[in-house]
Design a protein around this motif. Structure first.
Motif, PDB file in Angstrom:
ATOM      1  N   MET A   1       0.839  -1.201   0.000  1.00 42.54           N
ATOM      2  CA  MET A   1       0.000   0.000   0.000  1.00 42.54           C
ATOM      3  C   MET A   1       0.871   1.246   0.000  1.00 42.54           C
ATOM      4  O   MET A   1       1.777   1.398   0.803  1.00 42.54           O
ATOM      5  N   GLU A   2       0.604   2.125  -0.922  1.00 43.30           N
ATOM      6  CA  GLU A   2       1.356   3.375  -1.016  1.00 43.30           C
ATOM      7  C   GLU A   2       0.601   4.481  -0.297  1.00 43.30           C
ATOM      8  O   GLU A   2      -0.575   4.738  -0.574  1.00 43.30           O
ATOM      9  N   ASN A   3       1.258   5.122   0.629  1.00 45.89           N
ATOM     10  CA  ASN A   3       0.633   6.214   1.370  1.00 45.89           C
ATOM     11  C   ASN A   3       0.603   7.463   0.508  1.00 45.89           C
ATOM     12  O   ASN A   3       1.627   7.996   0.129  1.00 45.89           O
ATOM     13  N   VAL A  30      -5.074   8.114  12.762  1.00 47.77           N
ATOM     14  CA  VAL A  30      -4.991   8.614  11.391  1.00 47.77           C
ATOM     15  C   VAL A  30      -5.084   7.418  10.453  1.00 47.77           C
ATOM     16  O   VAL A  30      -4.454   6.384  10.679  1.00 47.77           O
ATOM     17  N   VAL A  31      -5.886   7.553   9.404  1.00 53.10           N
ATOM     18  CA  VAL A  31      -6.026   6.511   8.390  1.00 53.10           C
ATOM     19  C   VAL A  31      -5.536   7.075   7.064  1.00 53.10           C
ATOM     20  O   VAL A  31      -5.964   8.164   6.645  1.00 53.10           O
ATOM     21  N   ASN A  32      -4.644   6.359   6.411  1.00 51.56           N
ATOM     22  CA  ASN A  32      -4.063   6.819   5.158  1.00 51.56           C
ATOM     23  C   ASN A  32      -4.975   6.532   3.974  1.00 51.56           C
ATOM     24  O   ASN A  32      -5.767   5.585   3.988  1.00 51.56           O
ATOM     25  N   ARG A  33      -4.829   7.325   2.929  1.00 53.29           N
ATOM     26  CA  ARG A  33      -5.597   7.098   1.709  1.00 53.29           C
ATOM     27  C   ARG A  33      -5.225   5.747   1.097  1.00 53.29           C
ATOM     28  O   ARG A  33      -4.060   5.383   1.039  1.00 53.29           O
ATOM     29  N   GLY A  34      -6.230   5.031   0.645  1.00 54.90           N
ATOM     30  CA  GLY A  34      -6.011   3.744   0.023  1.00 54.90           C
ATOM     31  C   GLY A  34      -5.760   2.612   0.994  1.00 54.90           C
ATOM     32  O   GLY A  34      -5.532   1.475   0.582  1.00 54.90           O
ATOM     33  N   GLU A  35      -5.859   2.892   2.278  1.00 50.73           N
ATOM     34  CA  GLU A  35      -5.602   1.892   3.304  1.00 50.73           C
ATOM     35  C   GLU A  35      -6.893   1.159   3.672  1.00 50.73           C
ATOM     36  O   GLU A  35      -7.983   1.723   3.635  1.00 50.73           O
ATOM     37  N   ILE A  36      -6.765  -0.121   4.011  1.00 52.43           N
ATOM     38  CA  ILE A  36      -7.862  -0.850   4.646  1.00 52.43           C
ATOM     39  C   ILE A  36      -7.548  -0.884   6.129  1.00 52.43           C
ATOM     40  O   ILE A  36      -6.604  -1.526   6.569  1.00 52.43           O
ATOM     41  N   PHE A  37      -8.353  -0.164   6.889  1.00 54.24           N
ATOM     42  CA  PHE A  37      -8.095   0.055   8.313  1.00 54.24           C
ATOM     43  C   PHE A  37      -9.226  -0.574   9.109  1.00 54.24           C
ATOM     44  O   PHE A  37     -10.404  -0.281   8.886  1.00 54.24           O
ATOM     45  N   GLY A  38      -8.883  -1.441  10.043  1.00 55.38           N
ATOM     46  CA  GLY A  38      -9.886  -2.135  10.822  1.00 55.38           C
ATOM     47  C   GLY A  38      -9.953  -1.680  12.263  1.00 55.38           C
ATOM     48  O   GLY A  38      -8.923  -1.469  12.896  1.00 55.38           O
ATOM     49  N   CYS A 206      -7.010  -6.402   6.534  1.00 53.43           N
ATOM     50  CA  CYS A 206      -6.604  -5.042   6.869  1.00 53.43           C
ATOM     51  C   CYS A 206      -5.101  -4.811   6.748  1.00 53.43           C
ATOM     52  O   CYS A 206      -4.293  -5.679   7.068  1.00 53.43           O
ATOM     53  N   ASP A 207      -4.757  -3.587   6.329  1.00 48.61           N
ATOM     54  CA  ASP A 207      -3.357  -3.154   6.346  1.00 48.61           C
ATOM     55  C   ASP A 207      -2.922  -2.811   7.762  1.00 48.61           C
ATOM     56  O   ASP A 207      -1.805  -3.129   8.169  1.00 48.61           O
ATOM     57  N   ARG A 208      -3.822  -2.145   8.502  1.00 54.93           N
ATOM     58  CA  ARG A 208      -3.569  -1.846   9.914  1.00 54.93           C
ATOM     59  C   ARG A 208      -4.853  -2.045  10.705  1.00 54.93           C
ATOM     60  O   ARG A 208      -5.942  -1.987  10.155  1.00 54.93           O
ATOM     61  N   VAL A 209      -4.655  -2.245  12.001  1.00 61.58           N
ATOM     62  CA  VAL A 209      -5.784  -2.505  12.893  1.00 61.58           C
ATOM     63  C   VAL A 209      -5.643  -1.649  14.143  1.00 61.58           C
ATOM     64  O   VAL A 209      -4.538  -1.495  14.676  1.00 61.58           O
ATOM     65  N   ALA A 210      -6.764  -1.084  14.602  1.00 61.60           N
ATOM     66  CA  ALA A 210      -6.827  -0.414  15.899  1.00 61.60           C
ATOM     67  C   ALA A 210      -7.681  -1.267  16.818  1.00 61.60           C
ATOM     68  O   ALA A 210      -8.769  -1.699  16.440  1.00 61.60           O
TER      69      ALA A 210
END
Length: 239
Positions: A1-3, A30-38, A206-210
């Motif tokens: 994933m490119e930020n 913060v959630v980056n554009r194009g990211e799948i954030f869970g 997900c690319d990142r998870v909270a």
């Protein structure tokens, strides 16, 4: 994933209900554009409250929330132009067919009719809705209605897509199709913000998870990093 910048910014977000219940207690992320954030957490942890604030359906008590650079409190109309949303409750018109629901959703978001038709055809295929395209939504099973609701959230190609526990009511085949679709839209620039109770879903999608617990942010990181922190390759949540 490119930020390529920031899609969602949340600063010290709180939500307290009358009677003293605090659903969110100073959440920042913060959630980056194009990211799948869970957002991962048990029932009652504040996940749905967070989503409802970000999609402008609920006002925060204090703090700041921005989607696409627009403030969810003061610029709600601009936020709504950017987003797609599928909540836990299915929101389709029972008197329209599956195809009509999707076309109407696209037109209401200002998408040209030719573009809507192409997107509808794609979503009918990917979410295995072709066979019921001409069926009234009110006659569909719960799982098919859920798939239609997800397709409606995507029909206008939103810049930011919010999904609240999107796999509820889906069979394994539909879940697999959903994860593939989310990866596809993410690779084409759409930011995906989803909630789930299940680490295996977050790990896969997900690319990142909270991790949210009792309204507080416990950890943020990649699924692999979070599993490594606790050892043994898995993360245990008390549900």
């Amino acid at each position: 994933m490119e930020n390529q910048g920031t899609a969602i910014e949340v600063e010290e977000l709180t939500k307290a209900y009358p009677g003293g219940k605090t659903a969110l207690a100073g959440v920042s992320c913060v959630v980056n554009r194009g990211e799948i954030f869970g957002f991962l957490g048990p029932n009652g942890s504040g996940k749905t409250t967070m989503v409802r604030i970000l999609v402008t359906l609920l006002q925060m008590t204090s703090g700041v929330a921005r989607v696409g650079g627009f403030d969810t409190r003061d610029q709600a109309d601009r936020v709504r132009e950017l987003i797609g949303y599928a909540g836990q409750s299915v929101g389709v018109d029972d008197d329209l067919t599956v195809g009509e629901n999707l076309v109407l959703g696209g037109v209401l978001h200002g998408v040209a009719r030719d573009d809507v038709r192409r997107q509808v055809d794609l979503l009918l295929d990917v979410l295995s809705l072709n066979e019921v395209a001409d069926a009234r939504a009110g006659r569909l099973s719960g799982g098919l209605r859920r798939r239609l609701d997800l397709a409606q959230a995507l029909v206008h190609r939103p810049a930011v897509l919010f999904l609240d526990e999107p796999t509820t009511g889906l069979d394994p085949q539909s879940r697999n199709a959903l994860w593939g679709l989310l990866r596809h839209v993410s690779e084409n620039g759409t930011t995906v913000f989803l909630t789930t109770q299940y680490l295996e879903e977050a790990d896969r999608a997900c690319d990142r998870v909270a991790i949210l617990d009792e309204g507080r942010l416990v950890r943020v990181g990649t699924p692999g990093d979070l599993k490594d922190e606790v050892g043994g390759g898995r993360l245990m949540l008390s549900l």
